[in-house]
Design an enzyme around this catalytic site. Structure first.
Site, PDB file in Angstrom:
ATOM      1  N   ASP A 132      12.329 -18.135 -42.946  1.00 43.52           N
ATOM      2  CA  ASP A 132      11.534 -17.348 -43.891  1.00 43.52           C
ATOM      3  C   ASP A 132      11.709 -17.806 -45.333  1.00 43.52           C
ATOM      4  O   ASP A 132      11.022 -17.310 -46.220  1.00 43.52           O
ATOM      5  CB  ASP A 132      11.902 -15.857 -43.786  1.00 43.52           C
ATOM      6  CG  ASP A 132      11.474 -15.268 -42.469  1.00 43.52           C
ATOM      7  OD1 ASP A 132      11.872 -14.134 -42.162  1.00 43.52           O
ATOM      8  OD2 ASP A 132      10.756 -15.961 -41.716  1.00 43.52           O
ATOM      9  N   LYS A 167      12.052  -5.726 -45.501  1.00 40.39           N
ATOM     10  CA  LYS A 167      10.885  -5.511 -44.625  1.00 40.39           C
ATOM     11  C   LYS A 167      11.298  -5.620 -43.158  1.00 40.39           C
ATOM     12  O   LYS A 167      10.959  -4.758 -42.342  1.00 40.39           O
ATOM     13  CB  LYS A 167       9.818  -6.555 -44.930  1.00 40.39           C
ATOM     14  CG  LYS A 167       8.727  -6.674 -43.865  1.00 40.39           C
ATOM     15  CD  LYS A 167       7.677  -7.708 -44.157  1.00 40.39           C
ATOM     16  CE  LYS A 167       8.022  -9.079 -43.703  1.00 40.39           C
ATOM     17  NZ  LYS A 167       7.812  -9.389 -42.292  1.00 40.39           N
ATOM     18  N   ASN A 168      12.040  -6.686 -42.818  1.00 38.00           N
ATOM     19  CA  ASN A 168      12.338  -6.961 -41.396  1.00 38.00           C
ATOM     20  C   ASN A 168      13.426  -6.070 -40.842  1.00 38.00           C
ATOM     21  O   ASN A 168      13.719  -6.121 -39.658  1.00 38.00           O
ATOM     22  CB  ASN A 168      12.685  -8.441 -41.207  1.00 38.00           C
ATOM     23  CG  ASN A 168      11.455  -9.300 -41.400  1.00 38.00           C
ATOM     24  OD1 ASN A 168      10.332  -8.793 -41.431  1.00 38.00           O
ATOM     25  ND2 ASN A 168      11.657 -10.589 -41.568  1.00 38.00           N
ATOM     26  N   ARG A 204       1.667  -8.013 -47.500  1.00 36.70           N
ATOM     27  CA  ARG A 204       2.334  -7.539 -46.287  1.00 36.70           C
ATOM     28  C   ARG A 204       3.846  -7.473 -46.493  1.00 36.70           C
ATOM     29  O   ARG A 204       4.521  -6.654 -45.910  1.00 36.70           O
ATOM     30  CB  ARG A 204       2.057  -8.511 -45.132  1.00 36.70           C
ATOM     31  CG  ARG A 204       0.613  -8.672 -44.805  1.00 36.70           C
ATOM     32  CD  ARG A 204       0.452  -9.380 -43.501  1.00 36.70           C
ATOM     33  NE  ARG A 204       1.300  -8.756 -42.483  1.00 36.70           N
ATOM     34  CZ  ARG A 204       1.186  -9.007 -41.189  1.00 36.70           C
ATOM     35  NH1 ARG A 204       0.296  -9.882 -40.777  1.00 36.70           N
ATOM     36  NH2 ARG A 204       1.953  -8.428 -40.313  1.00 36.70           N
ATOM     37  N   ARG A 261       3.923 -16.944 -30.836  1.00 34.83           N
ATOM     38  CA  ARG A 261       4.751 -15.738 -30.842  1.00 34.83           C
ATOM     39  C   ARG A 261       4.795 -15.035 -29.476  1.00 34.83           C
ATOM     40  O   ARG A 261       4.423 -13.897 -29.310  1.00 34.83           O
ATOM     41  CB  ARG A 261       4.284 -14.763 -31.916  1.00 34.83           C
ATOM     42  CG  ARG A 261       4.005 -15.352 -33.287  1.00 34.83           C
ATOM     43  CD  ARG A 261       5.205 -15.855 -34.047  1.00 34.83           C
ATOM     44  NE  ARG A 261       6.131 -14.828 -34.465  1.00 34.83           N
ATOM     45  CZ  ARG A 261       6.045 -14.144 -35.603  1.00 34.83           C
ATOM     46  NH1 ARG A 261       5.034 -14.357 -36.398  1.00 34.83           N
ATOM     47  NH2 ARG A 261       6.949 -13.238 -35.924  1.00 34.83           N
ATOM     48  N   CYS A 281      -0.089 -15.555 -34.338  1.00 37.37           N
ATOM     49  CA  CYS A 281      -0.431 -15.370 -35.752  1.00 37.37           C
ATOM     50  C   CYS A 281      -0.491 -16.771 -36.369  1.00 37.37           C
ATOM     51  O   CYS A 281      -0.368 -17.777 -35.678  1.00 37.37           O
ATOM     52  CB  CYS A 281       0.621 -14.504 -36.451  1.00 37.37           C
ATOM     53  SG  CYS A 281       2.168 -15.365 -36.622  1.00 37.37           S
TER      54      CYS A 281
HETATM   55  C1  EPZ Z   1      11.514 -12.072 -36.807  1.00 34.48           C
HETATM   56  O1  EPZ Z   1      10.370 -12.439 -36.038  1.00 34.48           O
HETATM   57  C2  EPZ Z   1      10.998 -11.821 -38.216  1.00 34.48           C
HETATM   58  N1  EPZ Z   1      10.026 -10.723 -38.203  1.00 34.48           N
HETATM   59  C3  EPZ Z   1      10.355 -13.091 -38.765  1.00 34.48           C
HETATM   60  O2  EPZ Z   1       9.985 -12.830 -40.124  1.00 34.48           O
HETATM   61  C4  EPZ Z   1      11.403 -14.208 -38.767  1.00 34.48           C
HETATM   62  O3  EPZ Z   1      10.806 -15.410 -39.212  1.00 34.48           O
HETATM   63  C5  EPZ Z   1      11.933 -14.395 -37.337  1.00 34.48           C
HETATM   64  O4  EPZ Z   1      12.476 -13.145 -36.848  1.00 34.48           O
HETATM   65  C6  EPZ Z   1      13.037 -15.445 -37.272  1.00 34.48           C
HETATM   66  O5  EPZ Z   1      14.077 -15.104 -38.133  1.00 34.48           O
HETATM   67  C7  EPZ Z   1      10.466  -9.440 -38.123  1.00 34.48           C
HETATM   68  O6  EPZ Z   1      11.649  -9.178 -38.027  1.00 34.48           O
HETATM   69  C8  EPZ Z   1       9.421  -8.380 -38.171  1.00 34.48           C
HETATM   70  P1  EPZ Z   1      11.960 -14.533 -33.029  1.00 34.48           P
HETATM   71  P2  EPZ Z   1      10.482 -12.541 -34.425  1.00 34.48           P
HETATM   72  O7  EPZ Z   1      11.689 -13.679 -31.838  1.00 34.48           O
HETATM   73  O8  EPZ Z   1      11.366 -11.477 -33.903  1.00 34.48           O
HETATM   74  C9  EPZ Z   1      10.147 -17.680 -30.046  1.00 34.48           C
HETATM   75  C10 EPZ Z   1       8.604 -12.938 -42.029  1.00 34.48           C
HETATM   76  O9  EPZ Z   1       8.087 -13.875 -42.661  1.00 34.48           O
HETATM   77  N2  EPZ Z   1      10.135 -16.593 -29.052  1.00 34.48           N
HETATM   78  O10 EPZ Z   1      13.382 -14.793 -33.435  1.00 34.48           O
HETATM   79  O11 EPZ Z   1       9.113 -12.636 -33.873  1.00 34.48           O
HETATM   80  C11 EPZ Z   1       9.123 -17.437 -31.137  1.00 34.48           C
HETATM   81  O12 EPZ Z   1       7.850 -17.868 -30.715  1.00 34.48           O
HETATM   82  C12 EPZ Z   1       8.589 -12.956 -40.517  1.00 34.48           C
HETATM   83  O13 EPZ Z   1       9.156 -11.936 -42.558  1.00 34.48           O
HETATM   84  C13 EPZ Z   1       9.788 -16.905 -27.729  1.00 34.48           C
HETATM   85  O14 EPZ Z   1       9.495 -18.064 -27.420  1.00 34.48           O
HETATM   86  O15 EPZ Z   1      11.206 -13.957 -34.292  1.00 34.48           O
HETATM   87  C14 EPZ Z   1       9.656 -18.271 -32.272  1.00 34.48           C
HETATM   88  O16 EPZ Z   1       9.261 -19.614 -32.111  1.00 34.48           O
HETATM   89  C15 EPZ Z   1       7.911 -14.186 -39.952  1.00 34.48           C
HETATM   90  N3  EPZ Z   1       9.749 -15.906 -26.808  1.00 34.48           N
HETATM   91  C16 EPZ Z   1      11.178 -18.153 -32.115  1.00 34.48           C
HETATM   92  O17 EPZ Z   1      11.391 -17.704 -30.761  1.00 34.48           O
HETATM   93  C17 EPZ Z   1      10.073 -14.615 -27.134  1.00 34.48           C
HETATM   94  O18 EPZ Z   1      10.034 -13.746 -26.226  1.00 34.48           O
HETATM   95  C18 EPZ Z   1      11.802 -17.147 -33.057  1.00 34.48           C
HETATM   96  O19 EPZ Z   1      11.171 -15.905 -32.833  1.00 34.48           O
HETATM   97  C19 EPZ Z   1      10.415 -14.313 -28.473  1.00 34.48           C
HETATM   98  C20 EPZ Z   1      10.448 -15.315 -29.410  1.00 34.48           C
END
Ligand code: EPZ
Length: 462
Positions: A331, A44-45, A423, A143, A138
């Protein structure tokens, strides 16, 4: 392209998860052994970000091994809303982004799918401007996207946020982003992917330091390279992109879903069943495999892409701290918590990636688990048995955790709010039924028969 054309839905509000999943529940009769082999779907990701990456190309793109998920359908609608022609034919997506329009992805769609924010980088790189609603938070956290925005500004974009929409545009005559050296305060998967995509068509070289190393980042890079992008170092913490003027068409298979695979490994462990899975890339599951082995399970790689789990008679407790890849994946945290509720001893689970990703604790405790939470730490005291109960899913991976707990619990577990599950898991109950699990999807409110259905009941899924 003879597939099913996907056009922007006139009324996008009906694009939440399949409406019927709101009124359906999953009934699970626990303590049934599993056996056999399960096919793992495309990731998915990876699919979601590669679909956004197809915006970088003005020719035909074909994506294979695309999972049939609500999130993929939503992303397809978002692409269609900015002028992309996209058709789905089983697990193949035919995409043509030659005629992009100056449109804004509808907020109703973006608010349901955070990954839709991924289109901002490719649109900026292709058109020199982009208008994308802020995705908002969410269930698992706020996020924010400031790392994406700051990186795009470093690449020469003017970005301002107005009434909940991010307006980005490139100044100057040729409206082309300029390569830059970017350091990410946190190895954000999404920010790394947004900036890598934007940099593929920028002028000059971009270096992303402290980049995310997740396999889906590497898969996106391989997809972009297959279109002619010049990217080195994806999958490490430093990625170097040399901009090119144009990207060409591609036919690309998505990698298997390591989180779905990990979820099925836990299904084998929690039901003390020996099952095999394929296709699978063992290197993507190193942390998960190490934890299962620590707990007493045996993991056998039968061929480059077939894996078998031989669970222990009992499972010992172990501690888990979620970290960016190659650390233990956030995850998989909820799924392991379900398993640890039945292990021998106390386990400490620390969730460091998202600020609100322990919401499955209350529901697991309703099933007889003994979990206490303090901040972002959960202490799981192993119990001998879980008991089936009506529970509510709060987010995607929490739903998977409740399914796993239901497979192991005495009696019937009824899970509502199935829209989360749909989803991210392709036909999870059908795959579990084929392994011998007794579960069925029924209309909310239907009484659960005390006994498991004799024959696995076909899922309510089409
Ligand atoms: C991706 O989300 C995945 N989603 C998530 O999978 C996964 O949990 C996550 O990476 C971590 O591995 C997709 O790829 C569609 P991050 P993403 O940016 O990109 C903070 C699932 O269950 N952050 O690495 O949103 C953020 O708030 C989903 O399949 C900032 O603070 O993850 C979080 O606490 C859930 N500022 C942490 O970093 C930013 O600009 C990790 O987020 C961006 C992120």
């Amino acid at each position: 392209m003879e597939g099913k054309p996907i056009t922007p839905a006139p009324n996008t509000s009906n694009l939440s998860a399949s409406p019927e999943s709101d009124q359906q529940v999953l009934q699970i009769w626990g303590r049934e052994p599993l056996k056999g082999h399960v096919k793992i779907s495309g990731a998915k990701n990876s699919a979601l970000v590669v679909m956004a990456g197809a915006l970088l190309c003005s020719d035909d793109c074909r994506l294979r091994n695309v999972p049939s998920l609500v999130d993929v359908a939503l992303m397809a609608q978002i692409l269609a809303a900015v002028g992309v022609k996209i058709e789905q034919n089983a697990d193949v997506l035919e995409i043509n982004a030659s005629q992009l329009i100056d449109a804004q992805a509808p907020y109703e769609l973006v608010s349901q799918l955070r990954a839709s924010f991924f289109i901002i980088g490719p649109l900026l790189a292709r058109l020199g401007f982009a208008k994308v609603p802020l995705p908002g938070g969410c269930a698992i956290g706020a996020r924010p996207v400031e790392l994406h925005v700051r990186g795009l500004q470093a690449l020469g974009a003017e970005v301002h946020i107005d009434h909940g929409t991010v307006h980005a545009y490139v100044k100057g005559p040729n409206k082309r982003l300029k390569g830059a050296k970017i350091y990410l305060d946190y190895p954000s998967v999404g920010a790394t992917e947004t900036l890598m995509m934007a940099a593929t068509l920028a002028e000059g070289e971009t270096v992303i330091e402290n980049a995310a190393q997740e396999p889906e980042v590497a898969d996106l890079a391989n997809f972009c390279r297959a279109m002619g992008a010049k990217i080195q170092g994806a999958g490490t913490n430093t990625i170097v992109i040399s901009g090119v003027p144009k990207l060409h068409s591609v036919d690309y298979p998505i990698i298997p879903d390591r989180i779905e695979a990990g979820t099925f490994l836990v299904a084998g462990a929690i039901t003390h069943s020996e099952i095999s899975l394929s296709p699978i890339i063992p290197d993507h599951l190193t942390a998960v495999i190490a934890k299962l082995q620590t707990m007493g399970a045996k993991i056998i790689v039968e061929s480059p892409d077939i894996m078998r789990i031989v669970p222990g008679r009992t499972h010992s407790a172990t501690d888990i701290e979620t970290l960016p890849y190659p650390g233990f994946p956030t995850d998989m945290q909820a799924q392991f918590m379900a398993l640890l509720t039945l292990s021998e001893g106390d386990s400490i689970i620390k969730e460091t990636v998202f600020e609100n990703r322990l919401r499955h604790v209350a529901e697991l405790n309703r099933m007889g688990a003994d979990i206490r939470v303090k901040g972002n730490v959960a202490v799981v005291r192993g119990v001998a048995r879980l008991s089936g109960a009506p529970v509510i899913a709060t987010d995607l991976r929490a739903s998977a955790a409740l399914v796993l707990a239901g497979l192991a619990a005495d009696g019937v577990t009824t899970i509502s709010s199935l829209q989360h599950l749909d989803r991210g898991y392709e036909q999870l109950e059908v795959k579990l039924q084929k392994l011998g699990a007794k579960l069925q999807r029924v209309k909310e409110g239907e009484p659960a028969n005390a006994e498991a259905p004799v024959e696995p009941v076909r899922s309510g899924l089409k």
